[in-house]
Design an enzyme around this catalytic site. Structure first.
Site, PDB file in Angstrom:
ATOM      1  N   SER A   8       0.833  -1.199   0.000  1.00  0.00           N
ATOM      2  CA  SER A   8       0.000   0.000   0.000  1.00  0.00           C
ATOM      3  C   SER A   8       0.869   1.251   0.000  1.00  0.00           C
ATOM      4  O   SER A   8       1.736   1.410   0.870  1.00  0.00           O
ATOM      5  CB  SER A   8      -0.892  -0.004   1.249  1.00  0.00           C
ATOM      6  OG  SER A   8      -1.325   1.310   1.525  1.00  0.00           O
ATOM      7  N   HIS A  33      -1.098  -1.148  -4.267  1.00  0.00           N
ATOM      8  CA  HIS A  33      -2.401  -0.814  -3.675  1.00  0.00           C
ATOM      9  C   HIS A  33      -2.422   0.693  -3.444  1.00  0.00           C
ATOM     10  O   HIS A  33      -1.610   1.226  -2.692  1.00  0.00           O
ATOM     11  CB  HIS A  33      -2.563  -1.592  -2.368  1.00  0.00           C
ATOM     12  CG  HIS A  33      -3.867  -1.388  -1.677  1.00  0.00           C
ATOM     13  ND1 HIS A  33      -5.000  -2.122  -1.960  1.00  0.00           N
ATOM     14  CD2 HIS A  33      -4.232  -0.542  -0.679  1.00  0.00           C
ATOM     15  CE1 HIS A  33      -5.991  -1.747  -1.177  1.00  0.00           C
ATOM     16  NE2 HIS A  33      -5.553  -0.771  -0.390  1.00  0.00           N
ATOM     17  N   ASP A  35      -4.257   3.743  -2.134  1.00  0.00           N
ATOM     18  CA  ASP A  35      -5.315   4.135  -1.197  1.00  0.00           C
ATOM     19  C   ASP A  35      -5.763   5.569  -1.441  1.00  0.00           C
ATOM     20  O   ASP A  35      -4.964   6.511  -1.314  1.00  0.00           O
ATOM     21  CB  ASP A  35      -4.806   4.020   0.242  1.00  0.00           C
ATOM     22  CG  ASP A  35      -4.872   2.592   0.757  1.00  0.00           C
ATOM     23  OD1 ASP A  35      -5.922   1.946   0.600  1.00  0.00           O
ATOM     24  OD2 ASP A  35      -3.855   2.131   1.315  1.00  0.00           O
ATOM     25  N   MET A  37      -8.344   8.506  -0.248  1.00  0.00           N
ATOM     26  CA  MET A  37      -9.213   8.928   0.867  1.00  0.00           C
ATOM     27  C   MET A  37      -9.629  10.379   0.669  1.00  0.00           C
ATOM     28  O   MET A  37      -8.839  11.193   0.192  1.00  0.00           O
ATOM     29  CB  MET A  37      -8.450   8.791   2.191  1.00  0.00           C
ATOM     30  CG  MET A  37      -7.894   7.397   2.419  1.00  0.00           C
ATOM     31  SD  MET A  37      -7.129   7.251   4.030  1.00  0.00           S
ATOM     32  CE  MET A  37      -6.523   5.553   3.950  1.00  0.00           C
ATOM     33  N   HIS A  67      -7.941   1.666  -4.286  1.00  0.00           N
ATOM     34  CA  HIS A  67      -8.888   1.414  -3.198  1.00  0.00           C
ATOM     35  C   HIS A  67      -9.579   2.730  -2.894  1.00  0.00           C
ATOM     36  O   HIS A  67      -8.994   3.604  -2.241  1.00  0.00           O
ATOM     37  CB  HIS A  67      -8.124   0.862  -1.979  1.00  0.00           C
ATOM     38  CG  HIS A  67      -9.015   0.589  -0.800  1.00  0.00           C
ATOM     39  ND1 HIS A  67      -8.509   0.264   0.442  1.00  0.00           N
ATOM     40  CD2 HIS A  67     -10.358   0.590  -0.662  1.00  0.00           C
ATOM     41  CE1 HIS A  67      -9.511   0.073   1.286  1.00  0.00           C
ATOM     42  NE2 HIS A  67     -10.640   0.273   0.646  1.00  0.00           N
ATOM     43  N   MET A  69     -11.750   5.024  -1.008  1.00  0.00           N
ATOM     44  CA  MET A  69     -12.440   5.296   0.250  1.00  0.00           C
ATOM     45  C   MET A  69     -12.988   6.709   0.146  1.00  0.00           C
ATOM     46  O   MET A  69     -12.520   7.649   0.799  1.00  0.00           O
ATOM     47  CB  MET A  69     -11.476   5.125   1.425  1.00  0.00           C
ATOM     48  CG  MET A  69     -11.130   3.663   1.679  1.00  0.00           C
ATOM     49  SD  MET A  69      -9.614   3.441   2.634  1.00  0.00           S
ATOM     50  CE  MET A  69      -8.391   3.614   1.343  1.00  0.00           C
ATOM     51  N   MET A 138     -11.683  -5.817   4.944  1.00  0.00           N
ATOM     52  CA  MET A 138     -10.904  -4.862   5.737  1.00  0.00           C
ATOM     53  C   MET A 138     -10.657  -5.444   7.133  1.00  0.00           C
ATOM     54  O   MET A 138     -11.593  -5.855   7.818  1.00  0.00           O
ATOM     55  CB  MET A 138     -11.665  -3.534   5.871  1.00  0.00           C
ATOM     56  CG  MET A 138     -11.906  -2.781   4.573  1.00  0.00           C
ATOM     57  SD  MET A 138     -10.412  -2.405   3.642  1.00  0.00           S
ATOM     58  CE  MET A 138      -9.485  -1.453   4.843  1.00  0.00           C
ATOM     59  N   GLY A 146      -1.017   1.635   9.392  1.00  0.00           N
ATOM     60  CA  GLY A 146      -0.324   1.373  10.650  1.00  0.00           C
ATOM     61  C   GLY A 146      -1.225   1.001  11.811  1.00  0.00           C
ATOM     62  O   GLY A 146      -0.782   1.012  12.967  1.00  0.00           O
ATOM     63  N   ASP A 176      -6.961  -6.415   3.909  1.00  0.00           N
ATOM     64  CA  ASP A 176      -6.291  -5.115   3.933  1.00  0.00           C
ATOM     65  C   ASP A 176      -6.352  -4.520   5.333  1.00  0.00           C
ATOM     66  O   ASP A 176      -7.444  -4.251   5.855  1.00  0.00           O
ATOM     67  CB  ASP A 176      -6.998  -4.185   2.925  1.00  0.00           C
ATOM     68  CG  ASP A 176      -6.362  -2.806   2.832  1.00  0.00           C
ATOM     69  OD1 ASP A 176      -5.264  -2.613   3.382  1.00  0.00           O
ATOM     70  OD2 ASP A 176      -6.970  -1.935   2.189  1.00  0.00           O
TER      71      ASP A 176
HETATM   72  C1  DX5 Z   1      -6.524   1.547   5.481  1.00  0.00           C
HETATM   73  C2  DX5 Z   1      -5.968   1.274   4.103  1.00  0.00           C
HETATM   74  C3  DX5 Z   1      -4.955   0.185   4.093  1.00  0.00           C
HETATM   75  C4  DX5 Z   1      -3.734   0.502   4.909  1.00  0.00           C
HETATM   76  C5  DX5 Z   1      -2.785  -0.639   4.986  1.00  0.00           C
HETATM   77  O1  DX5 Z   1      -7.522   2.473   5.395  1.00  0.00           O
HETATM   78  O2  DX5 Z   1      -7.006   0.899   3.233  1.00  0.00           O
HETATM   79  O3  DX5 Z   1      -4.599  -0.122   2.751  1.00  0.00           O
HETATM   80  O4  DX5 Z   1      -3.056   1.577   4.396  1.00  0.00           O
HETATM   81  O5  DX5 Z   1      -1.708  -0.208   5.763  1.00  0.00           O
HETATM   82  P1  DX5 Z   1      -1.101  -1.117   6.911  1.00  0.00           P
HETATM   83  O6  DX5 Z   1      -0.591  -2.359   6.235  1.00  0.00           O
HETATM   84  O7  DX5 Z   1      -0.042  -0.284   7.508  1.00  0.00           O
HETATM   85  O8  DX5 Z   1      -2.223  -1.445   7.846  1.00  0.00           O
HETATM   86 ZN    ZN Z   2      -6.433   0.011   1.335  1.00  0.00          ZN
END
Ligand code: DX5
Ligand code: ZN
Length: 234
Positions: A8, A33, A35, A37, A67, A69, A138, A146, A176
């Site tokens: 990610s 991946h 992300d 947001m 991904h 969000m 999830m 983290g 994830d």
């Molecule tokens: C959370 C994200 C994940 C996250 C994974 O909202 O969708 O993809 O960044 O990061 P780690 O592996 O650090 O949990």
């Molecule tokens: Zn993600």
């Protein structure tokens, strides 16, 4: 069952994102991946299609799984398809018409994914299984990298695995959040075959220096632990 590992970008060095993507792909990652947001669906803000477009202009042909969000998803699906996404995963509660959104992703030539939040039941994806290429369970509440792995997600993986197997369809079951060397085995044993990992690959934020060799070791360790647990599962 082939183990699929997607680092990610959330844990990458955004000031050197192109190099980070090159480095993890050279280190054996299967995909990136990405992300996204929006400070609305989740209380955090990351990057949009322009950043993926920049990676493509720079010459990166890494498979990129976006991904989303964000709420709503429609407009950004078109923008990410145009920017060169290979897959796009949405959250079903982030749009009034998740089935339409999944169809738009496929119509744009990308793989369509549906996420299952920790408090939701994977049964909700059952009516949409014909429309998806990936189920993304999830194992943290979406919004931040983290976070600690939520063991309750293992039950969702297990249920999703049964639904996917019963469907007879070729659907990846990815997990994830909080995936690391301590948790990847349990996720694989529950039936996951795709693993998103941010901090476990890129390391803790601002930890310097990050070296390509560290990425290779991290990805290889996750892959071996997942494959071992999947084999024991049979
Ligand atoms: C959370 C994200 C994940 C996250 C994974 O909202 O969708 O993809 O960044 O990061 P780690 O592996 O650090 O949990
Ligand atoms: Zn993600």
């Amino acid at each position: 069952m082939a183990v699929w590992i997607a680092p990610s970008i959330l844990a990458a060095d955004f000031a050197a994102l192109g190099q980070e993507v090159d480095d993890v792909m050279a280190a054996g990652a299967d995909a990136i991946h990405f992300d996204v947001m929006d400070n609305h669906y989740v209380p955090n803000l990351t990057v949009g299609p322009l950043v993926l477009r920049s990676l493509r202009s720079r010459g990166s042909c890494a498979p990129v799984d976006v991904h989303l969000m964000v709420r709503p998803v429609n407009r950004l699906i078109d923008d990410f398809l145009a920017a060169g996404a290979d897959g796009i995963t949405i959250h079903p509660d982030a749009d009034e018409d998740p089935a339409g959104a999944l169809a738009a992703i496929r119509a744009g030539g990308a793989k369509a994914g549906l996420a299952v939040n920790p408090d939701d039941s994977p049964d909700a994806v059952a009516p949409l299984l014909d429309a998806v290429d990936t189920v993304l369970v999830m194992s943290v509440r979406p919004g931040f990298g983290g976070q600690a792995f939520m063991p309750s997600a293992l039950e969702n993986v297990h249920v999703a695995r049964e639904l996917i197997d019963a469907s007879g369809r070729n659907i990846r079951l990815a997990i994830d959040g909080g995936i690391n060397q301590d948790t990847v085995g349990a996720a694989a044993a529950a039936g996951a075959d795709g693993f998103v990992a941010g901090s476990a690959v890129f390391g803790a934020p601002n930890k310097a220096p990050r070296r390509a060799e560290d990425y290779r070791r991290a990805i290889a360790a996750l892959r071996a632990l997942a494959a071992g647990a999947a084999n024991r599962r049979g």
